[in-house]
Write a protein that holds these residues in place. Structure first.
Motif, PDB file in Angstrom:
ATOM      1  N   ILE A  98    -155.761 -39.073  -5.109  1.00 16.49           N
ATOM      2  CA  ILE A  98    -157.153 -39.731  -4.298  1.00 16.49           C
ATOM      3  C   ILE A  98    -158.032 -38.620  -3.770  1.00 16.49           C
ATOM      4  O   ILE A  98    -158.969 -39.390  -3.439  1.00 16.49           O
ATOM      5  CB  ILE A  98    -156.186 -40.588  -3.160  1.00 16.49           C
ATOM      6  N   VAL A  99    -157.007 -37.516  -2.888  1.00 20.25           N
ATOM      7  CA  VAL A  99    -158.239 -35.909  -2.910  1.00 20.25           C
ATOM      8  C   VAL A  99    -158.877 -35.960  -4.055  1.00 20.25           C
ATOM      9  O   VAL A  99    -159.973 -35.549  -3.660  1.00 20.25           O
ATOM     10  CB  VAL A  99    -156.846 -35.325  -2.323  1.00 20.25           C
ATOM     11  N   GLN A 100    -159.379 -35.752  -5.043  1.00 22.42           N
ATOM     12  CA  GLN A 100    -159.144 -35.298  -6.332  1.00 22.42           C
ATOM     13  C   GLN A 100    -160.671 -36.224  -6.511  1.00 22.42           C
ATOM     14  O   GLN A 100    -162.324 -35.267  -6.407  1.00 22.42           O
ATOM     15  CB  GLN A 100    -158.619 -34.752  -7.444  1.00 22.42           C
ATOM     16  N   ARG A 101    -160.973 -37.409  -6.101  1.00 22.65           N
ATOM     17  CA  ARG A 101    -161.832 -37.958  -6.471  1.00 22.65           C
ATOM     18  C   ARG A 101    -162.421 -38.760  -5.198  1.00 22.65           C
ATOM     19  O   ARG A 101    -163.977 -38.318  -5.158  1.00 22.65           O
ATOM     20  CB  ARG A 101    -161.130 -39.657  -6.677  1.00 22.65           C
ATOM     21  N   GLY A 102    -162.073 -38.097  -4.450  1.00 19.54           N
ATOM     22  CA  GLY A 102    -162.432 -37.874  -2.927  1.00 19.54           C
ATOM     23  C   GLY A 102    -163.362 -37.156  -2.811  1.00 19.54           C
ATOM     24  O   GLY A 102    -164.236 -36.757  -2.598  1.00 19.54           O
ATOM     25  N   VAL A 115    -166.594 -28.920   1.484  1.00 25.21           N
ATOM     26  CA  VAL A 115    -165.243 -29.568   1.182  1.00 25.21           C
ATOM     27  C   VAL A 115    -164.083 -29.123   1.226  1.00 25.21           C
ATOM     28  O   VAL A 115    -163.948 -27.957   1.097  1.00 25.21           O
ATOM     29  CB  VAL A 115    -165.153 -30.291  -0.256  1.00 25.21           C
ATOM     30  N   ILE A 116    -163.354 -29.363   2.213  1.00 26.01           N
ATOM     31  CA  ILE A 116    -161.996 -28.497   2.351  1.00 26.01           C
ATOM     32  C   ILE A 116    -160.672 -29.447   2.357  1.00 26.01           C
ATOM     33  O   ILE A 116    -160.801 -30.569   2.513  1.00 26.01           O
ATOM     34  CB  ILE A 116    -161.754 -27.925   4.148  1.00 26.01           C
ATOM     35  N   ALA A 117    -159.941 -29.438   1.520  1.00 22.91           N
ATOM     36  CA  ALA A 117    -158.981 -29.915   0.648  1.00 22.91           C
ATOM     37  C   ALA A 117    -157.701 -29.256   1.542  1.00 22.91           C
ATOM     38  O   ALA A 117    -157.333 -28.184   1.370  1.00 22.91           O
ATOM     39  CB  ALA A 117    -158.427 -30.039  -0.561  1.00 22.91           C
ATOM     40  N   ALA A 159    -159.223 -27.609  -6.740  1.00 29.11           N
ATOM     41  CA  ALA A 159    -160.627 -26.072  -6.844  1.00 29.11           C
ATOM     42  C   ALA A 159    -161.322 -27.615  -8.118  1.00 29.11           C
ATOM     43  O   ALA A 159    -162.151 -27.553  -8.036  1.00 29.11           O
ATOM     44  CB  ALA A 159    -159.794 -25.379  -7.021  1.00 29.11           C
ATOM     45  N   LYS A 160    -160.805 -27.886  -9.020  1.00 29.35           N
ATOM     46  CA  LYS A 160    -161.384 -27.791 -10.416  1.00 29.35           C
ATOM     47  C   LYS A 160    -161.847 -29.196 -10.209  1.00 29.35           C
ATOM     48  O   LYS A 160    -163.240 -29.449 -10.949  1.00 29.35           O
ATOM     49  CB  LYS A 160    -159.529 -28.617 -11.187  1.00 29.35           C
TER      50      LYS A 160
END
Length: 329
Positions: A98-102, A115-117, A159-160
């Motif tokens: 969900i984070v990667q898609r977000g 964008v900070i993860a 990062a990817k």
């Protein structure tokens, strides 16, 4: 000099004069807005303990992003609320997590948004802890070094996906070094790390745990988050992160720990970040809803205090309102 030669009120006589000598300012460029991205469709669900803060599904996220961008805010901190959890937080580092898609959604809509993860496992583990848990006869132990492997995989996957900054919040020993090594190995040598360098085991996180669905299912986090009584230990934590390659140092929570912010500011040249956390937000909102205080005045005074203590950047759930107030709206 003393009175009557010194009359300090001379410099306070008008708003224009006070503005000329004001030492500390807060700008919209100082603000980072947190976002909670969740699975599902059509989700815009207000978090009960954080009025005005919502869970957003990917198809509704554009509404929140447009609101953030229109306020002039240039950076967001992304938290994910997954639909599946397991013992090691696998969905934290899945390509289609969900984070990667977000992250990909945000970058597709607002390529210039920073964008900070948030890089942690607690939302993604079925036990709610920030690392890998081993059961023992004496209870449960968080395996520090096994957790580093999972956290490094999570950082690389973020990062990817397009994250501009990785923000690890887990408080495992050596987490900055492990993530830096993994990012560099995968070619992300220019991706900065915003380390939650000094994160206390605080009672101020309650509303966030509702928002992130990350309450520990047993025990607590005091074996890895810091004792609120300790300041010298905070300097040791920060020193380790600097040596391991952190690009930012964060203090969390904010209000009760501004002395720590000042200590870091006086010792390090790196940008200092403070997190104005969920309970700090919720308390102001609750009192404002009762008419007990002036929300705008309280929020701007609080943010100014954080800047005065030495913070360069402020993560706050007040970000959108504060940005508009700062611009006279």
């Amino acid at each position: 000099m003393a009175y009557p030669i010194a009359r300090h009120r001379r410099l306070r006589g008008s708003e224009a004069l006070r503005g000329l000598v004001r030492e500390t300012g807060v700008s919209v460029n100082d603000l980072i807005a947190p976002i909670f991205v969740t699975e599902g469709e059509g989700v815009q669900e207000e978090i009960s303990s954080m009025p005005g803060v919502y869970h957003w599904s990917l198809d509704t996220l554009e509404k929140e992003l447009a609101d953030i961008a229109s306020a002039g805010i240039k950076a967001v901190l992304v938290f994910g609320v997954p639909s599946t959890k397991d013992a090691i937080g696998t969905s934290a580092f899945e390509e289609n997590g969900i984070v990667q898609r977000g992250i990909r959604k945000i970058k597709s809509l607002y390529p210039d948004m920073v964008v900070i993860a948030d890089t942690c496992l607690c939302q993604f583990t079925d036990h709610g802890h920030c690392g890998v848990v081993h059961r023992t006869d004496g209870g449960a132990v968080i395996d520090n070094d096994a957790s580093l492997e999972m956290l490094a995989k999570t950082a690389v996957s973020q990062a990817k996906a397009g994250a501009d900054i990785i923000a690890p919040s887990n408080m495992m020993d050596g987490f900055v070094a492990a993530i830096r090594e993994a990012l560099d190995r995968e070619g992300f040598v220019n991706t900065p790390i915003m380390s939650y360098a000094v994160k206390f085991a605080s009672a101020y996180y309650g509303p966030f745990r509702e928002a992130a669905h990350s309450t520990p299912q047993f025990g607590d986090r005091r074996t890895y988050q810091m004792d609120p009584a300790n300041a010298r230990e905070a300097l040791r934590e920060a020193s380790s992160d600097v040596e391991e390659g952190a690009d930012f140092l964060m203090v969390k929570p904010g209000l009760a720990y501004l002395d720590i912010v000042r200590m870091l500011r006086d010792r390090y040249e790196l940008p200092i970040v403070v997190y104005n956390v969920s309970a700090e937000y919720a308390m102001v909102k609750a009192a404002a809803m009762q008419g007990w205080l002036d929300e705008r005045a309280i929020v701007l005074e609080t943010l100014t205090g954080m800047k005065r203590a030495g913070a360069d950047l402020i993560i706050t759930y007040h970000a959108k309102d504060a940005a508009r107030w700062l611009q006279g709206n």
